[in-house]
Design a protein around this motif. Structure first.
Motif, PDB file in Angstrom:
ATOM      1  N   LEU A   1       0.716  -1.538   0.124  1.00  0.00           N
ATOM      2  CA  LEU A   1       0.058   0.092  -0.036  1.00  0.00           C
ATOM      3  C   LEU A   1       1.012   1.300   0.082  1.00  0.00           C
ATOM      4  CD1 LEU A   1      -2.702  -0.716   2.514  1.00  0.00           C
ATOM      5  CD2 LEU A   1      -2.828  -1.155   0.123  1.00  0.00           C
ATOM      6  N   SER A   2       2.124   1.258  -0.363  1.00  0.00           N
ATOM      7  CA  SER A   2       2.759   2.200  -0.407  1.00  0.00           C
ATOM      8  C   SER A   2       2.822   3.719  -1.439  1.00  0.00           C
ATOM      9  CB  SER A   2       4.772   1.436  -0.869  1.00  0.00           C
ATOM     10  OG  SER A   2       5.373   3.376  -0.887  1.00  0.00           O
ATOM     11  N   LYS A   3       2.726   4.553  -1.181  1.00  0.00           N
ATOM     12  CA  LYS A   3       2.482   6.134  -1.351  1.00  0.00           C
ATOM     13  C   LYS A   3       0.831   5.870  -2.410  1.00  0.00           C
ATOM     14  CE  LYS A   3       7.303   5.807  -2.209  1.00  0.00           C
ATOM     15  NZ  LYS A   3       8.375   6.110  -3.181  1.00  0.00           N
ATOM     16  N   LEU A   4       0.066   5.497  -1.272  1.00  0.00           N
ATOM     17  CA  LEU A   4      -1.580   5.590  -2.079  1.00  0.00           C
ATOM     18  C   LEU A   4      -1.188   6.936  -1.871  1.00  0.00           C
ATOM     19  CD1 LEU A   4      -2.968   2.207  -0.756  1.00  0.00           C
ATOM     20  CD2 LEU A   4      -2.078   3.017  -3.113  1.00  0.00           C
ATOM     21  N   PRO A   5      -2.179   7.959  -3.068  1.00  0.00           N
ATOM     22  CA  PRO A   5      -2.607   9.065  -3.110  1.00  0.00           C
ATOM     23  C   PRO A   5      -3.492   9.433  -2.300  1.00  0.00           C
ATOM     24  CG  PRO A   5      -2.927   7.893  -4.914  1.00  0.00           C
ATOM     25  CD  PRO A   5      -2.171   7.490  -4.561  1.00  0.00           C
ATOM     26  N   PRO A   6      -4.318  10.638  -1.614  1.00  0.00           N
ATOM     27  CA  PRO A   6      -5.378  10.119  -0.708  1.00  0.00           C
ATOM     28  C   PRO A   6      -6.928  10.084  -1.609  1.00  0.00           C
ATOM     29  CG  PRO A   6      -4.265  12.694  -0.625  1.00  0.00           C
ATOM     30  CD  PRO A   6      -3.331  11.716  -2.022  1.00  0.00           C
ATOM     31  N   ARG A   7      -7.906   9.454  -0.884  1.00  0.00           N
ATOM     32  CA  ARG A   7      -8.572   9.505  -1.826  1.00  0.00           C
ATOM     33  C   ARG A   7     -10.405   9.466  -0.167  1.00  0.00           C
ATOM     34  NH1 ARG A   7     -11.139   3.095  -3.196  1.00  0.00           N
ATOM     35  NH2 ARG A   7     -12.200   4.238  -5.240  1.00  0.00           N
ATOM     36  N   VAL A   8     -11.001  10.189  -0.915  1.00  0.00           N
ATOM     37  CA  VAL A   8     -12.001  10.305   0.384  1.00  0.00           C
ATOM     38  C   VAL A   8     -12.933   9.661  -0.004  1.00  0.00           C
ATOM     39  CG1 VAL A   8     -13.769  12.007   1.697  1.00  0.00           C
ATOM     40  CG2 VAL A   8     -11.208  12.358   1.021  1.00  0.00           C
ATOM     41  N   GLN A   9     -14.775   9.279   0.456  1.00  0.00           N
ATOM     42  CA  GLN A   9     -15.461   8.980  -0.063  1.00  0.00           C
ATOM     43  C   GLN A   9     -16.330  10.711  -0.390  1.00  0.00           C
ATOM     44  OE1 GLN A   9     -14.200   8.322   3.192  1.00  0.00           O
ATOM     45  NE2 GLN A   9     -15.131   6.621   3.683  1.00  0.00           N
ATOM     46  N   GLY A  10     -16.717  10.231  -1.596  1.00  0.00           N
ATOM     47  CA  GLY A  10     -18.106  11.189  -2.618  1.00  0.00           C
ATOM     48  C   GLY A  10     -17.061  12.147  -3.291  1.00  0.00           C
ATOM     49  N   LEU A  11     -15.641  11.949  -2.990  1.00  0.00           N
ATOM     50  CA  LEU A  11     -14.733  12.951  -3.959  1.00  0.00           C
ATOM     51  C   LEU A  11     -13.588  12.648  -4.623  1.00  0.00           C
ATOM     52  CD1 LEU A  11     -13.603  15.022  -0.842  1.00  0.00           C
ATOM     53  CD2 LEU A  11     -15.298  15.470  -2.435  1.00  0.00           C
TER      54      LEU A  11
ATOM     55  N   GLN B   1     -11.685   0.563  -0.343  1.00  0.00           N
ATOM     56  CA  GLN B   1     -10.984   1.043   0.700  1.00  0.00           C
ATOM     57  C   GLN B   1     -10.620   3.034   0.200  1.00  0.00           C
ATOM     58  OE1 GLN B   1      -6.785  -0.862   2.396  1.00  0.00           O
ATOM     59  NE2 GLN B   1      -8.045  -2.772   1.278  1.00  0.00           N
ATOM     60  N   TYR B   2     -10.386   3.800   1.897  1.00  0.00           N
ATOM     61  CA  TYR B   2     -10.306   5.296   1.618  1.00  0.00           C
ATOM     62  C   TYR B   2      -8.710   5.317   2.354  1.00  0.00           C
ATOM     63  CZ  TYR B   2     -14.871   4.913  -1.007  1.00  0.00           C
ATOM     64  OH  TYR B   2     -15.523   4.953  -1.647  1.00  0.00           O
ATOM     65  N   TYR B   3      -7.637   6.229   2.081  1.00  0.00           N
ATOM     66  CA  TYR B   3      -7.289   7.029   3.044  1.00  0.00           C
ATOM     67  C   TYR B   3      -7.259   8.221   2.505  1.00  0.00           C
ATOM     68  CZ  TYR B   3      -4.715   2.586   3.474  1.00  0.00           C
ATOM     69  OH  TYR B   3      -4.959   1.171   3.326  1.00  0.00           O
ATOM     70  N   TRP B   4      -7.803   8.893   4.223  1.00  0.00           N
ATOM     71  CA  TRP B   4      -7.980  10.559   3.196  1.00  0.00           C
ATOM     72  C   TRP B   4      -6.236  10.717   3.554  1.00  0.00           C
ATOM     73  CZ3 TRP B   4     -12.132  10.785   8.030  1.00  0.00           C
ATOM     74  CH2 TRP B   4     -13.130  10.367   7.567  1.00  0.00           C
ATOM     75  N   PHE B   5      -5.276  11.114   3.867  1.00  0.00           N
ATOM     76  CA  PHE B   5      -4.483  11.606   3.501  1.00  0.00           C
ATOM     77  C   PHE B   5      -3.223  10.946   2.560  1.00  0.00           C
ATOM     78  CE2 PHE B   5      -4.840  14.676   7.785  1.00  0.00           C
ATOM     79  CZ  PHE B   5      -5.422  15.061   6.855  1.00  0.00           C
ATOM     80  N   GLY B   6      -3.495   9.703   2.207  1.00  0.00           N
ATOM     81  CA  GLY B   6      -2.889   8.419   1.395  1.00  0.00           C
ATOM     82  C   GLY B   6      -2.067   8.033   2.317  1.00  0.00           C
ATOM     83  N   THR B   7      -1.052   7.535   1.857  1.00  0.00           N
ATOM     84  CA  THR B   7      -0.400   6.432   2.681  1.00  0.00           C
ATOM     85  C   THR B   7       1.247   7.106   2.532  1.00  0.00           C
ATOM     86  OG1 THR B   7       0.301   4.649   0.987  1.00  0.00           O
ATOM     87  CG2 THR B   7      -1.421   4.745   2.762  1.00  0.00           C
TER      88      THR B   7
END
Length: 379
Positions: free
Chosen positions: A77-87, A156-162
């Motif tokens: 899951l390295s360096k995943l960009p931010p992802r937010v539900q609905g956006l 899956q969602y990472y709001w600030f990324g990884t």
């Protein structure tokens, strides 16, 4: 002749209202009530209070928003960009979970091929493109790589990324904010306890006591904070304990000088003489009369000290003298993000935004408190 033409009935004696003359037109307010009313009128100070309250709440509950721990690593899951539900469809916010890059080439297909190589893709299954062509026929193609779908992480969602080790940045950012707030409250406590007591005692007793205590301060002022931290690191390991000791040794000097100046100005006033005449002890005069009369200045100076202490911790962590990985603080997170700034800027952006908001909010609130607690600013 004009006087003879005036009618005496035009002159009516004014009515005397004894009760009205004693009426208080302005409501009776204490010093703190009046200060709070003036503080509420300062929109900037109220904004700073709201921002600090939100950050404080997020520092408490933010790390519990998901099941990821601050040190849970997953290189997949390295360096995943931010992802937010609905956006996911609002691409310009950068919170849609895609990586993007732009290439120019002589043809659209050549630019797309370079984008596929950039993200190690053989086809366009996880790629989308925005194509623009100039008058000369050259193609400018911006490609979006849907990395979450490519890794099978549609739900899956990472709001600030990884980060580079696959750790959740949202959890680590708010956990690091706890460290910054700890430093803030530590600096405030040191100022309130050591600085106020030291400065008050030095000014009140004066004479030889003041001379000795001020010479000690002059010695401590000549030692930079960074040197004190390095000495602590030579004795202890780099970390929060060495920063705490360094702040305890030198962090109260500014407050002590301010309190000393205020107490020197007040200790010969009539109310102090009256209290001493009534038999009050030196401790009571200091704690009940002198220190409360300098409380406004103490609060304002403390509010200005807090952002300086937060920046001091972040700076030490950034240069490797503060907390060490895998521990999280805003300084260590910014340091990690700085190493990947050109390729994955979001790793540094979110911790930098949080620490900037903390420092700006504290400074704006301090300005508002300075105006509210100053009686000269009363309307």
């Amino acid at each position: 002749m004009a006087k003879d033409n005036l009618d005496r009935d035009l002159f009516v004696p004014a009515k005397q209202d004894d009760e009205g003359s004693e009426k208080i037109q302005r409501p009776s307010l204490s010093y703190w009530q009046d200060a709070w009313i003036r503080l509420r009128k300062n929109k900037g100070a109220i904004f700073g209070m709201i921002v600090l309250f939100i950050i404080f709440i997020m520092a408490i509950i933010g790390p519990f928003f998901n099941e990821k721990g601050i040190n849970d690593q997953d290189l997949g899951l390295s360096k995943l960009p931010p992802r937010v539900q609905g956006l996911e469809d609002v691409r310009w916010l950068g919170m849609d979970g895609t990586k993007s890059d732009t290439f120019e080439a002589s043809s659209v297909e050549a630019a797309k091929e370079r984008l596929r190589q950039r993200y190690t893709q053989r086809d366009d299954e996880f790629m989308t493109y925005d194509v623009k062509s100039d008058k000369e026929g050259n193609a400018k193609v911006k490609g979006y790589f849907h990395i979450y779908e490519a890794k099978g992480l549609q739900d899956q969602y990472y709001w600030f990324g990884t980060d580079t080790l696959g750790r959740d940045l949202f959890t680590r950012t708010w956990y690091g904010t706890r460290i910054s707030l700890y430093i803030a409250f530590l600096a405030a406590a040191i100022d309130m306890i050591i600085g106020v007591a030291y400065g008050g005692i030095s000014a009140y007793y004066g004479g030889r006591v003041d001379d000795v205590m001020q010479r000690i301060i002059e010695i401590l002022v000549g030692i930079p904070n960074l040197v004190v931290v390095i000495l602590m690191i030579m004795i202890l390991d780099p970390g929060i304990i060495s920063i705490t000791i360094a702040l305890t040794i030198t962090g109260w000097i500014g407050m002590a000088r301010i309190v000393r100046g205020q107490v020197l100005k007040l200790k010969n006033q009539e109310f102090v003489l009256a209290s001493r005449t009534l038999g009050s002890s030196n401790t009571r005069i200091l704690s009940k009369h002198l220190i409360p009369n300098t409380l406004g200045m103490i609060i304002v100076n403390t509010m200005f000290t807090i952002p300086s202490a937060i920046f001091f911790e972040a700076f030490l962590s950034f240069i490797g003298l503060g907390l060490q990985s895998p521990q999280a603080s805003l300084g260590t997170l910014i340091n990690d993000g700085f190493k990947a700034l050109q390729i994955n800027p979001y790793i540094m952006i979110f911790p930098a935004i949080v620490i900037s908001l903390i420092m700006v909010a504290f400074n704006i609130l301090a300005d508002g408190l300075r105006d509210a607690l100053d009686p000269k600013m009363r309307e």
